[in-house]
Each structure stands twice: as structure tokens, then as C-alpha cells.
Design an enzyme around this catalytic site. Structure first.
Site, PDB file in Angstrom:
ATOM      1  CD  GLU A 161      -3.184  -0.901   2.067  1.00 57.86           C
ATOM      2  OE1 GLU A 161      -4.335  -1.185   1.698  1.00 57.86           O
ATOM      3  OE2 GLU A 161      -2.924  -0.475   3.211  1.00 57.86           O
ATOM      4  CD  GLU A 219      -4.390  -5.831   2.583  1.00 59.41           C
ATOM      5  OE1 GLU A 219      -5.207  -5.083   3.180  1.00 59.41           O
ATOM      6  OE2 GLU A 219      -3.169  -5.804   2.771  1.00 59.41           O
TER       7      GLU A 219
END
Length: 582
Positions: free
Chosen positions: A158, A232
Site C-alpha cells: 500500500e 485484500e
């Protein structure tokens, strides 16, 4: 095993179309003797792959000291996955987030005052290069290109939500390739961050838990060709101290999963099985107010914290069966738990009285941070002399994270980072009275710019406006409690104290430690660190894995930082993670 290929129309294995159906399972959050059980249950739900982060801070707790044994034996975990017929997605960081202490970055990096983490800072890159040099060679035999189960390796984590340093991402990619990682690389970002977090030549994947259509459309906008993957798929959430227990209905999550798979995308559940932040390993968030994460990482997952199937397990299995084969085997049942009742903790040992057995003091003019003391987890005990008697106001530039203040051993108050507290008033009974400040690291921030999260008393400390100098700084990592002299007591010592009791077990099984009436602290069974408890909630019990227990006599130790209403704890056959928000 066949090698994963990235084609314009999706993933391929052995030149055949392939959909990744994966679930998060962090080996470092699960007792190693339970890895095989959790992996078997992953396969039975219909997963063909498992995903795991790799916590740099545990594998290299001190610079140049690399560990990969016992609960950190990642090669063994990967071998067990392969034996179960599962592929593996590897996410080595160096930054992992994951509500893990410091996002997995080792605390010793912060001993450099002005280091820039997750950047092209040469000092940071040199440390990362050393980490990869130690981590990757033992894992190369498990890559798909060498017949192993590892399909792909994630690049950072991320990053688009943190920075825009493409040179940094490029360096990581070069290092992975340099050390022999020749399977596909991928990045993982939330839809709004796909541009900043991506790298040309590396597969982009997206993270989300709802709004499936718009999220996949945004991924496709940034990546016109190739596989669609949600790396995710958030099917639950984590908890923080003082909040409520997060939950998401099985029906709602299953509906989003159905939409995702119907779109032809691959998926990785975050989490399939959350596990536990054992010891002091939980992270924290700080978006203006510091919020530490609880010990449980149950995450409202298909497998709960103790490895039992939840309602999501069956709901997800039914959805997966619409798009891929699932094993024709019975769904796993819940495992019986121990209900041992109350355990008396009849012996005590004061923390301050025996601090010398737990850490050696270092003298300094100003308080030293944990990082300056070479310490990652636990507490620091600071001591100084108060020059004059009478009214006093103690001011601290920064408390990281919770400071209990004592004068001549008597408690006078608490300063909490969470409440933005910096000052405390009290009366000094005599000249040269001893000031003791016990500071707890409640978890380094794991997300955002706050990851530069040094611990202890930071900056100047003043008393009535004048600098208070001359300190004894004692690191208390509490990584071993051996040698503490417990004695039978009718009244607990004033201040923080360890309390010990014993109990008998015929046949070990999972159980849950309840600390009703206790205030705040940590617990160990047979030396294994279960984690933190806090009457603030929401979590009310600590998970005790069966392998921690022995047939016959077992020992429990509780460090209570304040006071308890009783001298007993309880071992129950069910968890209590707190009330959920309606």
C-alpha cells in the site's frame, strides 16, 4: 509445481487459465504447532492459495541478527502449505502494515534521528538490502520457478497511501530480482492510490471490501490488460482499545464475494484466519489521536481466533463452490475447549523492587528513548531525584505511550498519549525524593507518516519550569521473567506487580483467560506471552493456544500495572471479544 504467468486475459498456470482464491494466514500470529490445522481448514473452505506477510522486526530484532526458527520458521510454514496442496503469496515488505507493531519495520531503524522510512534514504535502503540478503536465499527453493508453491511476491505494501518515490519501489524490485526472486511481482493498493503505488512492469492489485464494481473499474483504468485481483478483500476489521468489537455479517460479505468472483477476479481474503498479536506485537493508528490495537486479531474471519469455523466459513465455501471446485470433505467442526474455572494467584513480586533482574539501568542527562536503549518492546523505567519538597508540576514534551508516575514509590497519576496529556501536578514529600516514571510502549504506529514512532519519554522534562536532568533509564523488555522471586502475600504490593499461580491440566486444549476485576497489564502461561489485557475493553479474554499448556502443572503470571479487585483469574471455554456496534 507449475509457474504462474500473467497474460492479457488473466492468470495462467501451466498455460491453463487459473484463478487465485487465497486467504490471509500469518504464521507469526499462530502457534507453529497449529499451522497445519489452519492450512488444512483453508483447503477445506475451497482456497487454493494462502497469503502471508513477513515481519521484518521479528526476523531481525537487532541489526545483523537474523532469526528463522520455531515460530519464525517461514520455510517450514511454506512446506506445510505445499503438503496441503496450497500455493503461497508472499508479502515480505519491508513494510507490511497489518496492524502489526511499526508495520513490521524494526525499531532499531529509529535510532537514527532523521531517518526517512519507506524512502530512498540510503540508510534505510542499506538496512532493507541487508534484510533481503538474509531473508530471501532460504526461500528461493520454494519459488514456483523452482518447483515450489510460491506463486508471486508482493512489492512493498500500500505504498500509494504513503509516498510517491518510484525510485524506492524500483530499488526494491531490483533487489528482489538480484536475490533470485523470478516469480511475478505485484503491488497492492486501495483504488484511490493505484497510480502512486504502482510500478511499471509490476502487476497492480487492489484492496477493498465493498463497492466491488467501481473498485475493479478503477483497477482496470490503471491496468487495461491482465488479471483483476483484490489482494485484500476486507471481510472483517480489527479492534482498538476503548472501541467496540468490529463485525460484518456473513451474508453481506458473501454477497460482495459473489460479485467479485462473478466479475472473473481473483481474491485474497483479509483475513482467512487472523490469529493473535501475542506479547507486545500489536500496532496502533494515529490520525490525530493515538489508538492502540487490541491483542486479538480475530478480524471476524472465516476461522476465528482459536481456529474454529465461523458463519463466514460456510457462507464463503458455498460462494466459492459456484466458481471453483471445493473438496468433497466434511466442514471442520469446532474443537472442544477447556473450562478450568478460577485460578488463584497467591504469589507476588513487585516490579520496581525487582527491576534490576529485568534490565540494566543506563545513566543520562535526559531520558533516553527505547530506540536509544536498543529496545523494541515493553517498558522503560525512568528515575530521577526531585530537588525540593512542596507543590510540583511535571511536564513532558512527549509521552510514548502511557506513563505511570510515582514519587517515593507512591502513585501520583498517569499521562496518556491517547488523551494528549503532557503535565501532572503533585506534592513532593521531601527534598531528594525519587521520581519514577514507568512508560509503556503500547504499540508503534503501523500506518501513515506516524510510523516514525519512537517510544519512551521524548524531549525535555521539566519540574516547575526548570529542566529536570540526571536520569536512570532502565529498559524492561520483559522477554523473560526467569528469576523473579515470588513470595506468598496477603496484600498486593503498591504499584505494578507480577502475580503468579498454578493450575493442573489433564489433557491440553485451547482455553481463554478471563481477567475480570483486573485493570491493565500482560499475561504469560508457562513463559509464553499471551498479550495485553485492559479493562477498557472491548476484549475481555485472552486466547490460550493448546500447545502452550502441559499435562500436569502449569504456571500463569500476570503483570498488573495498577490494582485488581481479586486475586483470581479464570480459564473459560469461550472467548469474549466485547460488544459489537449495532
Amino acid at each position: 509445481m507449475p509457474v504462474l504467468q500473467i497474460a492479457d486475459d488473466g492468470f495462467r498456470l501451466d498455460d491453463r487459465p487459473f484463478r487465485i482464491i487465497s486467504g490471509g494466514l500469518h504464521y507469526f500470529r499462530v502457534h507453529p504447532q497449529q499451522w497445519a490445522d489452519r492450512l488444512r481448514k483453508a483447503r477445506l473452505m475451497g482456497l487454493n492459495t494462502v497469503e502471508t506477510y513477513v515481519p521484518w522486526n521479528l526476523h531481525e530484532p537487532r541489526r545483523g541478527e537474523f532469526r528463522m526458527e520455531a515460530g519464525l520458521d517461514l520455510p517450514r510454514f511454506v512446506e506445510l502449505a505445499a503438503a496441503e496442496g496450497l500455493y503461497v503469496l508472499l508479502r515480505p515488505g519491508p513494510y507490511i502494515c497489518g496492524e502489526w507493531e511499526g508495520g513490521g519495520l524494526p525499531s532499531w531503524l529509529l535510532a537514527e534521528d532523521d531517518i526517512e522510512l519507506r524512502s530512498s534514504d540510503p540508510r534505510y535502503l542499506a538496512a532493507v538490502d541487508g534484510y533481503f540478503e538474509a531473508l530471501l536465499p532460504p526461500l528461493l527453493p520454494f519459488l514456483g520457478t523452482r518447483g515450489g508453491p510460491v506463486l508471486a511476491v508482493q512489492l512493498e505494501n500500500e505504498y500509494g497511501a504513503y509516498g510517491k518515490d518510484a525510485g524506492y519501489l524500483g530499488h526494491l524490485a531490483e533487489q528482489l530480482r538480484h536475490h533470485g526472486v523470478d516469480v511475478p511481482l505485484f503491488t497492492s493498493d486501495q483504488p484511490a492510490d493505484l497510480a502512486a503505488g504502482g510500478l511499471d512492469g509490476v502487476l497492480r492489485t487492489a484492496n477493498f471490501g465493498s463497492r466491488v464494481g467501481p473498485s475493479l473499474a478503477e483497477l482496470r483504468r490503471h491496468q487495461p490488460n491482465g488479471p483483476l485481483m483484490c489482494s485484500e478483500f476486507w471481510i472483517g476489521w480489527f479492534d482498538r482499545w476503548g472501541g467496540v468489537h468490529a463485525s460484518r455479517s456473513a451474508a453481506d460479505a458473501a454477497a460482495s464475494l459473489d460479485e467479485l468472483l462473478a466479475a472473473g477476479a481473483s481474491v485474497n481474503f483479509y483475513m482467512f484466519h487472523g490469529g493473535t498479536n501475542f506479547g507486545f506485537t500489536n500496532g496502533a493508528n494515529d490520525k490525530g489521536t493515538y489508538r492502540p490495537t487490541v491483542t486479538s486479531y480475530d478480524y471476524d474471519s472465516p476461522l476465528d481466533e482459536s481456529g474454529d469455523p465461523s458463519a463466514k466459513y460456510t457462507a464463503f465455501r458455498d460462494v466459492i463452490a459456484k466458481y471453483a471446485p471445493v473438496p468433497d470433505e466434511p466442514t471442520p467442526s469446532a474443537v472442544p475447549k477447556l473450562d478450568l474455572g478460577k485460578v488463584e494467584l497467591a504469589e507476588s513480586a513487585g516490579l520496581f523492587a525487582h527491576a534490576g533482574l529485568l534490565g540494566c539501568a543506563v545513566r543520562a542527562e535526559r531520558p533516553l528513548s527505547m530506540e536509544q536503549l536498543g529496545q523494541s518492546f515493553g517498558f522503560v523505567q525512568y528515575e530521577s531525584e526531585l530537588p525540593v519538597a512542596g507543590p510540583a508540576v511535571l511536564r513532558v514534551a512527549a509521552v510514548r505511550d502511557r506513563a505511570q508516575v510515582f514519587v517515593d514509590g507512591q502513585p501520583v497519576g498517569v499521562l496518556e498519549r491517547e488523551n494528549h496529556e503532557h503535565a501532572i501536578a503533585f506534592s513532593v514529600p521531601r527534598a531528594s525524593a525519587t521520581l519514577t516514571v514507568l512508560v509503556e510502549n503500547q504499540g508503534r504506529v503501523n500506518y501513515g507518516p506516524g510510523i516514525h514512532d519512537r517510544k519512551g519519554l521524548l524531549g525535555e522534562v521539566t519540574l516547575n519550569g526548570a529542566a529536570l536532568n540526571g536520569w536512570r533509564c532502565r529498559p524492561l523488555p520483559l522477554d523473560s521473567l526467569d528469576g523473579l522471586p515470588f513470595t506468598a502475600t496477603t496484600a498486593a504490593p503498591v504499584g505494578p506487580a507480577f502475580h503468579r499461580g498454578v493450575f493442573e491440566v489433564d489433557r491440553p486444549a485451547d482455553t481463554f483467560l478471563a481477567l475480570d476485576g483486573w485493570t491493565k497489564g500482560s499475561a504469560w502461561i508457562n513463559g509464553f506471552p499471551l498479550g495485553r489485557y485492559w479493562s477498557r475493553g472491548p476484549q475481555r479474554t485472552l486466547y490460550v493456544p493448546a500447545p502452550v499448556l502441559h499435562p500436569g502443572r502449569n504456571e500463569i503470571v500476570v503483570l498488573e500495572l495498577h490494582a485488581a479487585a481479586a486475586h483470581t483469574v479464570e480459564l473459560r471455554d469461550h472467548p469474549d471479544l466485547g460488544a459489537t456496534e449495532e
